[in-house]
Design a protein around this motif. Structure first.
Motif, PDB file in Angstrom:
ATOM      1  N   UNK A 637       0.821  -1.216   0.000  1.00  0.00           N
ATOM      2  CA  UNK A 637       0.000   0.000   0.000  1.00  0.00           C
ATOM      3  C   UNK A 637       0.856   1.269   0.000  1.00  0.00           C
ATOM      4  N   UNK A 638       1.849   1.284  -0.885  1.00  0.00           N
ATOM      5  CA  UNK A 638       2.704   2.444  -1.037  1.00  0.00           C
ATOM      6  C   UNK A 638       3.903   2.470  -0.114  1.00  0.00           C
ATOM      7  N   UNK A 639       4.039   1.476   0.767  1.00  0.00           N
ATOM      8  CA  UNK A 639       5.168   1.405   1.699  1.00  0.00           C
ATOM      9  C   UNK A 639       6.075   0.253   1.272  1.00  0.00           C
ATOM     10  N   UNK A 640       7.341   0.534   1.044  1.00  0.00           N
ATOM     11  CA  UNK A 640       8.281  -0.493   0.600  1.00  0.00           C
ATOM     12  C   UNK A 640       8.834  -1.224   1.824  1.00  0.00           C
ATOM     13  N   UNK A 641       8.597  -2.544   1.859  1.00  0.00           N
ATOM     14  CA  UNK A 641       9.041  -3.358   2.998  1.00  0.00           C
ATOM     15  C   UNK A 641       9.911  -4.510   2.511  1.00  0.00           C
ATOM     16  N   UNK A 642      10.913  -4.890   3.289  1.00  0.00           N
ATOM     17  CA  UNK A 642      11.679  -6.098   2.969  1.00  0.00           C
ATOM     18  C   UNK A 642      10.913  -7.334   3.415  1.00  0.00           C
ATOM     19  N   UNK A 643      11.258  -8.478   2.858  1.00  0.00           N
ATOM     20  CA  UNK A 643      10.635  -9.716   3.325  1.00  0.00           C
ATOM     21  C   UNK A 643      11.676 -10.837   3.349  1.00  0.00           C
ATOM     22  N   UNK A 644      11.360 -11.879   4.133  1.00  0.00           N
ATOM     23  CA  UNK A 644      12.222 -13.047   4.282  1.00  0.00           C
ATOM     24  C   UNK A 644      11.407 -14.280   3.938  1.00  0.00           C
ATOM     25  N   UNK A 645      11.911 -15.079   3.026  1.00  0.00           N
ATOM     26  CA  UNK A 645      11.283 -16.353   2.671  1.00  0.00           C
ATOM     27  C   UNK A 645      11.804 -17.396   3.649  1.00  0.00           C
ATOM     28  N   UNK A 646      10.962 -17.820   4.609  1.00  0.00           N
ATOM     29  CA  UNK A 646      11.407 -18.753   5.642  1.00  0.00           C
ATOM     30  C   UNK A 646      11.824 -20.099   5.050  1.00  0.00           C
ATOM     31  N   UNK A 647      11.200 -20.505   3.944  1.00  0.00           N
ATOM     32  CA  UNK A 647      11.560 -21.784   3.324  1.00  0.00           C
ATOM     33  C   UNK A 647      13.016 -21.734   2.862  1.00  0.00           C
ATOM     34  N   UNK A 648      13.413 -20.626   2.210  1.00  0.00           N
ATOM     35  CA  UNK A 648      14.796 -20.502   1.762  1.00  0.00           C
ATOM     36  C   UNK A 648      15.737 -20.215   2.927  1.00  0.00           C
ATOM     37  N   UNK A 649      15.243 -19.419   3.887  1.00  0.00           N
ATOM     38  CA  UNK A 649      16.089 -19.048   5.024  1.00  0.00           C
ATOM     39  C   UNK A 649      16.535 -20.280   5.800  1.00  0.00           C
ATOM     40  N   UNK A 650      15.606 -21.233   6.020  1.00  0.00           N
ATOM     41  CA  UNK A 650      15.924 -22.441   6.781  1.00  0.00           C
ATOM     42  C   UNK A 650      16.268 -23.631   5.885  1.00  0.00           C
ATOM     43  N   UNK A 651      16.376 -23.360   4.550  1.00  0.00           N
ATOM     44  CA  UNK A 651      16.796 -24.383   3.582  1.00  0.00           C
ATOM     45  C   UNK A 651      15.908 -25.624   3.656  1.00  0.00           C
ATOM     46  N   UNK A 652      14.607 -25.390   3.535  1.00  0.00           N
ATOM     47  CA  UNK A 652      13.633 -26.472   3.611  1.00  0.00           C
ATOM     48  C   UNK A 652      13.256 -26.919   2.203  1.00  0.00           C
ATOM     49  N   UNK A 653      13.248 -28.220   2.012  1.00  0.00           N
ATOM     50  CA  UNK A 653      12.902 -28.784   0.709  1.00  0.00           C
ATOM     51  C   UNK A 653      11.391 -28.988   0.609  1.00  0.00           C
ATOM     52  N   UNK A 654      10.971 -29.460  -0.537  1.00  0.00           N
ATOM     53  CA  UNK A 654       9.555 -29.742  -0.737  1.00  0.00           C
ATOM     54  C   UNK A 654       8.907 -28.733  -1.670  1.00  0.00           C
ATOM     55  N   UNK A 655       7.788 -29.138  -2.216  1.00  0.00           N
ATOM     56  CA  UNK A 655       7.092 -28.299  -3.179  1.00  0.00           C
ATOM     57  C   UNK A 655       6.282 -27.223  -2.461  1.00  0.00           C
ATOM     58  N   UNK A 656       6.320 -26.018  -2.995  1.00  0.00           N
ATOM     59  CA  UNK A 656       5.568 -24.927  -2.413  1.00  0.00           C
ATOM     60  C   UNK A 656       4.072 -25.114  -2.691  1.00  0.00           C
ATOM     61  N   UNK A 657       3.225 -24.703  -1.776  1.00  0.00           N
ATOM     62  CA  UNK A 657       1.777 -24.750  -2.053  1.00  0.00           C
ATOM     63  C   UNK A 657       1.426 -23.691  -3.091  1.00  0.00           C
ATOM     64  N   UNK A 658       0.304 -23.865  -3.776  1.00  0.00           N
ATOM     65  CA  UNK A 658      -0.074 -22.891  -4.816  1.00  0.00           C
ATOM     66  C   UNK A 658      -0.300 -21.492  -4.253  1.00  0.00           C
TER      67      UNK A 658
END
Length: 742
Positions: A637-658
């Motif tokens: 909503x007009x505010x630029x925020x960083x984000x963290x992908x926990x799946x990549x951060x913790x190196x978790x395998x498996x298929x992502x949900x849709x």
């Protein structure tokens, strides 16, 4: 068996005395520190005297003679200040503060049952200093008192009447023993204010053996006491039994009316009792100043009756000793004090391990309640579901109330630093004002105990390295007196503690040069001021030019940060060269049970502390793994925020949900998005500490057990984000900070 019960009661009472004595010592020290800056504040002088007297009196009841003897010397010096024989001065306050430390040492010996001969010798020398200060301060008054004491002693030896002695007439109430009083303890304690010249025990009221109630007190005492002290000092001996004892005290210069009034008070119109009491008094050397025949004394004159009424109120009503000139009725004062304590609230002391066990049980109850709710959902039973929700509500209330029992104001910890600042600033030759705010902010007791040492290190660092000496401050255009402030407050479900000074601040160039010299930073690195400031938290990092006893040994700040992080806290430094430094510590409200938000990533459950959660949204298109590469920024909503992908951060395998979700959380610096697979909603979380082998994991605060029996990991959001930012080439390291988080 009875003896074992008595020993157990005495042991419990002894522990209670030692705990109360620590409270009294804190009051004693606080009053002395205020007196040093406000010598005309008589209320604090009286508070210091009351604290010392309470310690001495209770120690006397338990027979801790070393505590009694030393505290008596300190109390005598305080009495000299109260009577204006001695003037409040810095050396006197310093001597009394050292006395406070010696009393604490003696109490520690009582607690441990061990003694240090060298420390005992030092304590004896300090006691001599107290007596010398009293003698030197009172001057001719002390000499006159000593001369009067010698005159009394000579008179006693000449005619045997002990004319210069006080006379004490005591009648203990029937419930004195039931109320925990030991008459013998009070009589023994009289040796601390003078010398008992004679004592007679009245046992006429003791019934026959078959009618004797062993818990009923039937005793009275007539005592002759040689004491150079004032009446108030003798009265204070019986402060603790004023409600259960009829006490009359006649001074050495008592008159005939005083004698007749006491006789009437004790015997009334009973001629036989009068004759027996006069014979007993005669054996003690206590006689009417004007000779009268015993028979004539049997019928007290009207004048004596009037004198008795004027002195005691009524002839039959037991009262405390007559007050000193200008004083108040001590019995009424004692009653008022007890009533005030009762009105202030009823308190009981509870062992810390019992409280910890209660919190553990409440935690297990939370887990069991969560399991019951899960079963109710699976059973699809409306009555079962309603009952489970009701139980969950009660468990939540019990949780909050149990955790509230462990919350204590941080002001008591802050107050300890008044003495530290006073002593260290004098040692360094600096003038420093200490400002304490937010002392009523409550923190988990377990955290208060851990945070005390890190705060001590930060305070010493500010005094030693931060605040300049007066001449340097004046040359820099500042006040000669420095300022050190401790502040605490709640913010966003966290406790914030700040230690700030108006000293010379951190020197960026010097810190950076030292870091480059040690290979901590590459010479071509471009660091922000905040990153340079945090270099001082590196192990072994120091810019001190010389080692002192206070700080500058190149160790400590990294230990401070490690202790803070062990409490799931963070530490931040803000400094302006030449203007001062502020070190901020952020801590969770409690370590045991929290409200969390349950999520799932690749089949693993993660709990985010609820106070950190701002909102939940559907995963923005810009944050899809294919588009972002794992971490980055997105537009909210007009505010630029960083984000963290926990799946990549913790190196978790498996298929992502849709469809994935974004959890917006707030750190102390900005808002950040956490990309997760599923959101399960609010969840009461009982935090279990990680095993030692996992203690160094960044971003994980602990674990918890779900109602299904599965294990979930509790995220430390701030540590997780900081860990991702520190990674090489991390998009978050250059992400803009959100103003909304400040």
């Amino acid at each position: 068996m009875k003896r074992d019960d008595d020993d157990e009661i005495l042991a419990a009472a002894r522990v209670g005395f030692l705990d109360e004595a620590q409270d009294m010592l804190r009051q004693f020290e606080q009053a002395l520190l205020v007196m040093e800056t406000a010598p005309d504040d008589h209320e604090n002088l009286n508070a210091a005297f009351r604290a010392a007297h309470t310690i001495k009196g209770t120690a006397g009841l338990f027979g801790f003679e070393a505590v009694v003897a030393f505290t008596h010397d300190a109390e005598t010096l305080l009495e000299g200040l109260r009577s204006a024989q001695i003037v409040v001065s810095e050396p006197v306050i310093a001597l009394l503060l050292r006395s406070r430390d010696e009393i604490e040492r003696l109490l520690d010996e009582v607690r441990t049952g061990t003694a240090d001969l060298a420390a005992a010798a030092a304590g004896a020398a300090l006691g001599a200093e107290l007596r010398a200060a009293m003698a030197g301060g009172s001057g001719s008054g002390a000499s006159a008192a000593a001369a009067a004491h010698d005159t009394v002693a000579d008179s006693d030896g000449a005619d045997g009447e002990q004319a210069g002695a006080w006379h004490l007439s005591l009648r203990f109430g029937g419930d004195a023993l039931r109320n925990g009083l030991d008459p013998l303890s009070f009589i023994r304690y009289l040796d601390s204010v003078g010398t008992v010249l004679g004592i007679e025990t009245l046992a006429d009221a003791v019934p026959a053996l078959e009618a004797l109630d062993p818990e009923h007190c039937h005793l009275g005492f007539e005592i002759r006491l040689d004491s150079p002290g004032p009446r108030s000092l003798i009265e204070q001996v019986f402060d603790f039994c004023a409600e259960d004892c009829d006490i009359a005290i006649l001074s050495p210069d008592f008159g005939p009316n005083d004698f007749d009034a006491l006789l009437l008070r004790r015997c009334g119109d009973d001629a036989d009792a009068t004759t027996d009491l006069l014979d007993l008094w005669d054996r003690l050397g206590f006689r009417r100043p004007e000779a009268r025949a015993p028979a004539a004394k049997a019928a007290a004159p009207v004048e004596a009756k009037a004198a008795a009424m004027a002195t005691t109120g009524t002839a039959s009503a037991p009262t405390a000793a007559a007050p000193a000139p200008g004083g108040t009725d001590r019995r009424q004062a004692t009653r008022d004090r007890r009533n005030a304590d009762a009105n202030a609230g009823s308190f009981i002391r509870v062992r810390a391990d019992k409280l910890d066990r209660l919190i553990d049980i409440i935690g297990e109850l939370v887990i069991a309640s969560s399991g019951a709710q899960l079963v109710a959902d699976e059973a699809a039973s409306a009555p079962f579901h309603e009952a489970a929700l009701r139980i969950a509500g009660l468990v939540e209330d019990a949780r909050d109330r149990a955790l509230g029992l462990r919350m204590v104001p941080i002001g008591e910890t802050f107050a300890r630093f008044q003495r530290v600042v006073r002593d260290v600033s004098k040692q360094l030759g600096k003038e420093v004002d200490l400002e304490l705010t937010g002392g009523d902010t409550e923190l988990d007791k377990a955290m208060v105990e851990v945070i005390a040492d890190p705060l001590m290190h930060l305070v010493r660092n500010s005094l030693d390295h931060g605040i300049e000496i007066g001449a340097d401050r004046v040359a820099a255009g500042k006040s000669a007196k420095g300022r050190l402030a401790l502040n605490a407050y709640q913010e966003s479900g966290q406790i914030v503690i700040e230690v700030s000074d108006d000293g010379k601040g951190l020197k960026r160039d010097r810190i950076l040069a030292k870091a480059i010299e040690r290979g901590l930073v590459s010479p071509d690195a471009v660091l922000s001021d905040a990153e340079v400031n945090e270099l001082i938290l590196m192990p072994g990092f120091s810019t001190a030019e010389q080692v002192t006893d206070l700080s500058g040994r190149g160790v400590g700040m990294d230990v401070v940060r490690r202790n803070i992080e062990s409490l799931r806290g963070q530490m931040h430094i803000a400094s302006t060269e030449g203007a001062g430094t502020t070190i901020q510590i952020r801590l969770p409200l409690t370590l045991a049970i929290i409200d969390g938000f349950l999520t799932n990533v690749a089949g693993i459950h993660y709990v985010v502390p609820l106070e950190s959660v701002v909102e939940c949204i559907e995963n923005p298109p810009a944050c899809h793994a294919d588009a972002s590469g794992g971490n980055g920024c997105f537009d909210l909503r007009g505010e630029v925020l960083p984000f963290v992908d926990l799946r990549r951060c913790f190196r978790l395998d498996g298929e992502r949900p849709p469809r994935q979700s974004m959890l917006i959380v707030r750190t102390e610096r900005s808002k950040v998005g956490l990309l997760v697979d599923r959101l399960h909603g609010q969840h009461q979380t009982v935090i279990k500490p990680l095993a030692r082998v996992f203690a160094q994991l960044r971003g994980i605060a602990g674990s918890t057990i779900l109602g299904s029996g599965e294990v979930a990991l509790v995220l430390d959001v701030s540590a997780l984000v900081a860990h991702v930012v520190q990674r090489p080439n991390s998009p978050l390291s250059s992400a803009p900070r959100s103003a909304a988080a400040h």
